[in-house]
Design an enzyme around this catalytic site. Sequence first.
Site, PDB file in Angstrom:
ATOM      1  N   ASP A 142      -0.638   8.726   1.820  1.00  0.00           N
ATOM      2  CA  ASP A 142       0.184   9.892   1.500  1.00  0.00           C
ATOM      3  C   ASP A 142      -0.525  11.170   1.944  1.00  0.00           C
ATOM      4  O   ASP A 142      -1.636  11.470   1.486  1.00  0.00           O
ATOM      5  CB  ASP A 142       0.444   9.934  -0.010  1.00  0.00           C
ATOM      6  CG  ASP A 142       1.715  10.680  -0.362  1.00  0.00           C
ATOM      7  OD1 ASP A 142       2.088  11.596   0.391  1.00  0.00           O
ATOM      8  OD2 ASP A 142       2.337  10.349  -1.387  1.00  0.00           O
ATOM      9  N   ASP A 143       0.108  11.909   2.853  1.00  0.00           N
ATOM     10  CA  ASP A 143      -0.370  13.230   3.282  1.00  0.00           C
ATOM     11  C   ASP A 143      -1.672  13.194   4.074  1.00  0.00           C
ATOM     12  O   ASP A 143      -2.427  14.177   4.081  1.00  0.00           O
ATOM     13  CB  ASP A 143      -0.553  14.166   2.079  1.00  0.00           C
ATOM     14  CG  ASP A 143       0.759  14.543   1.419  1.00  0.00           C
ATOM     15  OD1 ASP A 143       1.818  14.205   1.966  1.00  0.00           O
ATOM     16  OD2 ASP A 143       0.720  15.169   0.342  1.00  0.00           O
TER      17      ASP A 143
ATOM     18  N   CYS B 203       7.775  13.603   2.862  1.00  0.00           N
ATOM     19  CA  CYS B 203       7.522  12.211   2.505  1.00  0.00           C
ATOM     20  C   CYS B 203       8.768  11.337   2.393  1.00  0.00           C
ATOM     21  O   CYS B 203       8.836  10.268   3.005  1.00  0.00           O
ATOM     22  CB  CYS B 203       6.717  12.145   1.217  1.00  0.00           C
ATOM     23  SG  CYS B 203       7.344  13.173  -0.122  1.00  0.00           S
TER      24      CYS B 203
ATOM     25  N   ARG C  34       9.735   7.956   4.599  1.00  0.00           N
ATOM     26  CA  ARG C  34       9.794   6.633   3.988  1.00  0.00           C
ATOM     27  C   ARG C  34      11.156   5.978   4.206  1.00  0.00           C
ATOM     28  O   ARG C  34      11.255   4.753   4.342  1.00  0.00           O
ATOM     29  CB  ARG C  34       9.458   6.749   2.499  1.00  0.00           C
ATOM     30  CG  ARG C  34       8.008   7.119   2.267  1.00  0.00           C
ATOM     31  CD  ARG C  34       7.733   7.697   0.883  1.00  0.00           C
ATOM     32  NE  ARG C  34       6.440   8.355   0.887  1.00  0.00           N
ATOM     33  CZ  ARG C  34       5.282   7.763   0.584  1.00  0.00           C
ATOM     34  NH1 ARG C  34       5.279   6.494   0.210  1.00  0.00           N
ATOM     35  NH2 ARG C  34       4.153   8.422   0.641  1.00  0.00           N
TER      36      ARG C  34
ATOM     37  N   LYS D 271       4.045   4.298  -4.185  1.00  0.00           N
ATOM     38  CA  LYS D 271       5.107   5.291  -4.045  1.00  0.00           C
ATOM     39  C   LYS D 271       6.277   4.740  -3.236  1.00  0.00           C
ATOM     40  O   LYS D 271       6.108   4.280  -2.110  1.00  0.00           O
ATOM     41  CB  LYS D 271       4.539   6.551  -3.385  1.00  0.00           C
ATOM     42  CG  LYS D 271       5.527   7.702  -3.256  1.00  0.00           C
ATOM     43  CD  LYS D 271       4.794   8.947  -2.809  1.00  0.00           C
ATOM     44  CE  LYS D 271       5.726  10.043  -2.361  1.00  0.00           C
ATOM     45  NZ  LYS D 271       4.997  11.256  -1.930  1.00  0.00           N
TER      46      LYS D 271
ATOM     47  N   HIS E 191       9.888   6.462  -3.743  1.00  0.00           N
ATOM     48  CA  HIS E 191      10.507   7.770  -3.523  1.00  0.00           C
ATOM     49  C   HIS E 191      11.818   7.686  -2.747  1.00  0.00           C
ATOM     50  O   HIS E 191      12.160   8.578  -1.969  1.00  0.00           O
ATOM     51  CB  HIS E 191       9.526   8.708  -2.810  1.00  0.00           C
ATOM     52  CG  HIS E 191       9.817  10.154  -3.081  1.00  0.00           C
ATOM     53  ND1 HIS E 191       9.258  11.188  -2.344  1.00  0.00           N
ATOM     54  CD2 HIS E 191      10.615  10.757  -3.998  1.00  0.00           C
ATOM     55  CE1 HIS E 191       9.684  12.339  -2.797  1.00  0.00           C
ATOM     56  NE2 HIS E 191      10.513  12.110  -3.805  1.00  0.00           N
TER      57      HIS E 191
ATOM     58  N   HIS F 285      -2.311  12.603  -1.790  1.00  0.00           N
ATOM     59  CA  HIS F 285      -1.343  13.579  -2.292  1.00  0.00           C
ATOM     60  C   HIS F 285      -1.942  14.332  -3.478  1.00  0.00           C
ATOM     61  O   HIS F 285      -2.792  13.806  -4.192  1.00  0.00           O
ATOM     62  CB  HIS F 285      -0.072  12.838  -2.723  1.00  0.00           C
ATOM     63  CG  HIS F 285       1.119  13.699  -2.924  1.00  0.00           C
ATOM     64  ND1 HIS F 285       1.279  14.499  -4.038  1.00  0.00           N
ATOM     65  CD2 HIS F 285       2.232  13.886  -2.170  1.00  0.00           C
ATOM     66  CE1 HIS F 285       2.435  15.133  -3.959  1.00  0.00           C
ATOM     67  NE2 HIS F 285       3.032  14.790  -2.831  1.00  0.00           N
TER      68      HIS F 285
ATOM     69  N   ASP G 217       2.555   9.312   6.015  1.00  0.00           N
ATOM     70  CA  ASP G 217       3.973   9.670   5.958  1.00  0.00           C
ATOM     71  C   ASP G 217       4.266  11.041   6.548  1.00  0.00           C
ATOM     72  O   ASP G 217       5.405  11.335   6.917  1.00  0.00           O
ATOM     73  CB  ASP G 217       4.498   9.595   4.521  1.00  0.00           C
ATOM     74  CG  ASP G 217       3.762  10.518   3.557  1.00  0.00           C
ATOM     75  OD1 ASP G 217       2.670  11.017   3.907  1.00  0.00           O
ATOM     76  OD2 ASP G 217       4.273  10.729   2.438  1.00  0.00           O
ATOM     77  N   ASN G 218       3.271  11.900   6.636  1.00  0.00           N
ATOM     78  CA  ASN G 218       3.417  13.242   7.220  1.00  0.00           C
ATOM     79  C   ASN G 218       2.036  13.868   7.301  1.00  0.00           C
ATOM     80  O   ASN G 218       1.038  13.235   6.944  1.00  0.00           O
ATOM     81  CB  ASN G 218       4.365  14.124   6.394  1.00  0.00           C
ATOM     82  CG  ASN G 218       4.127  14.065   4.904  1.00  0.00           C
ATOM     83  OD1 ASN G 218       4.980  13.602   4.142  1.00  0.00           O
ATOM     84  ND2 ASN G 218       2.967  14.502   4.453  1.00  0.00           N
TER      85      ASN G 218
ATOM     86  N   LYS H 141       2.000  19.736   6.672  1.00  0.00           N
ATOM     87  CA  LYS H 141       3.171  19.162   6.009  1.00  0.00           C
ATOM     88  C   LYS H 141       4.256  20.217   5.757  1.00  0.00           C
ATOM     89  O   LYS H 141       3.961  21.396   5.607  1.00  0.00           O
ATOM     90  CB  LYS H 141       2.724  18.545   4.679  1.00  0.00           C
ATOM     91  CG  LYS H 141       3.819  17.899   3.843  1.00  0.00           C
ATOM     92  CD  LYS H 141       3.231  17.348   2.556  1.00  0.00           C
ATOM     93  CE  LYS H 141       4.297  16.756   1.643  1.00  0.00           C
ATOM     94  NZ  LYS H 141       3.713  16.203   0.403  1.00  0.00           N
TER      95      LYS H 141
END
Length: 595
Positions: free
Chosen positions: A39-40, A77, A81, A139, A141, A229, A335-336, A390
């Site tokens: 994540d991130d 995110c 996903r 996660k 989401h 994150h 994811d980003n 992001k």
Amino acid sequence: MSVSGVREMLKHVLGSLILLCLALPAVAAQPNIVLILIDDAGFTDLGVYGSEINTPNIDSLAASGVMFSNFHTAPTCAPSRAMLMTGVPSHRAGVATLDHLRPPEQADHPSYRGELANDVPTLAEHLRQAGYASYITGKWHLGHSPESLPIARGFDRSFILDASGADNWSQRTYLPQYEQADWFEDGQRGTLPDDFYSSEFLVDKMIEFIDQTESGQPFFSYIGFQAIHIPVQAPREYIERYNGVYDAGWEVQRQRRHDAAIARGLLPADATLGQVPERLRQWEDLSDAERERSIRSMQINAGMLEAMDFHLGRLINHLKATGAYDNSVFLVLSDNGPEHNHPTADAGFRLWLRLEGYSQDINTLGERGSYASIGPEWAIAGSAAGSLFKFHASEGGTRVPLIMSGPGIPASGVLHPFSFMTDLVPTILDLTGTPALTSGPAFTGRSLIDVLKGTAPAVYGPDDAIALEASGQSAVFKGDYKLVRNLDQYGDGVWRLHNVVVDPGETRDLSAEQPERVAQMLRDYNNFTADNGVLPMPPGYSGERMIADASTQKIIEKYGLTLLSMAAGMLFAILLLGVLLYKAVVKVRATTSGP
């Protein structure tokens, strides 16, 4: 023919069949798929991509497989996903943006429902028809209605978080917008253990799920780590491994990462760092206390990523011990781009942290009960060629690491062809020999198989346009070029043209030199919006303001009476102090004036 003659003939036939079988190439079992979503993580956050952060297990996977230098995704995110799970644009999948960035005008549109569309199959649903068992931890989401939880979308077991983030040490939310941390085990709300730490728990659960797989059955394992994150949090032992590493500040760190990425062949030798937004702080302007907290926050970020890599290593070792590793394909990606939001710098948010019981004590920052974030200056140091981060369509927000390793993937080092998040579903289906379900829309992504095998120079041709949009942040990729538009927080709504193959920092706008290319790519973008239900942003839209307003409203709803009581108490204390001062002054005057 005599009985002995028949026996002799059968021996020859059987012998010939055995020799024929030995001569045929062995048919490999269906490979397991292990999907690791960080994540991130920025383009240069992993060790093998040029980082100082220790990620030996991920680096080892890269050494035995391939690294992509030009892989892109959405700048936020949930849309990423959605594409990862479906192979189609996020709008077609029903998840165009984050709920707390969606203006009211868009709420009722199918592209903006915030949950996976029922008519778009997931990767797990595709794989189920091929006999795969599918598991997910971490996660999700993509919605938590009964119809959109993973257990209803092809997964056999799940323990997931359906929110943009949460605390990594306990079951509580990390933003005022959420009333609780929405964890779900299979189809029911889940409860975290008292000794919870996100990366450790998610791997423990995945190992538990994998061990339930029937003998000989292939599995799809998907871990959506919370690292890195916000809030960034990590055990002290990992944080302290980075003592002194970040003392020189973010400008120095940014240059080091950039140089390392060039040295590894991930960026062109003459690539220029992107422009730094004027509103970002300079390291030399910080006070000693600000520097100390900033350094500590970045140490936590690094420690959190290293801890994640350690726990991923536990999963890898388990697969080796059980004999599943050699037949497992690994995909590791983000994811980003890196998270730039810095909520702990806001006084109102710090008040919410105190009300929620989060500590800002620098001596325990990152540990249980604390809350930290790195801010935009460190974020831009980890982004692709330093071009924003992001929530923006620039390279720093959309170009992320992708590593693939395992059977069917030659160890090829760095691959440079452009690729996109929607390419991964068709790629995985090709790797597993699984035909796509015909019940949903056709994939817009393309399989990477030919590029992986070295039989094709590119995934897309020079005339193929690939577009993205998330809350007005927009881009079109075509050949070596990218047409990009950023709105707030760090954009101005102007379309700019860049050759991102030679200029990944997006330092030179070619719009004036190539107006025909701009016009054609704008037509491509308009076709994309029409085909996928992309809505225009309302006039005056500001995602930053939407988040701030929502946070304020939720804080008032939950703590309004508490805040009023605190204000009343402060007012009473001020009045009491005033009365006491008045009495003291009167007494002094009476004493000094005499009879």
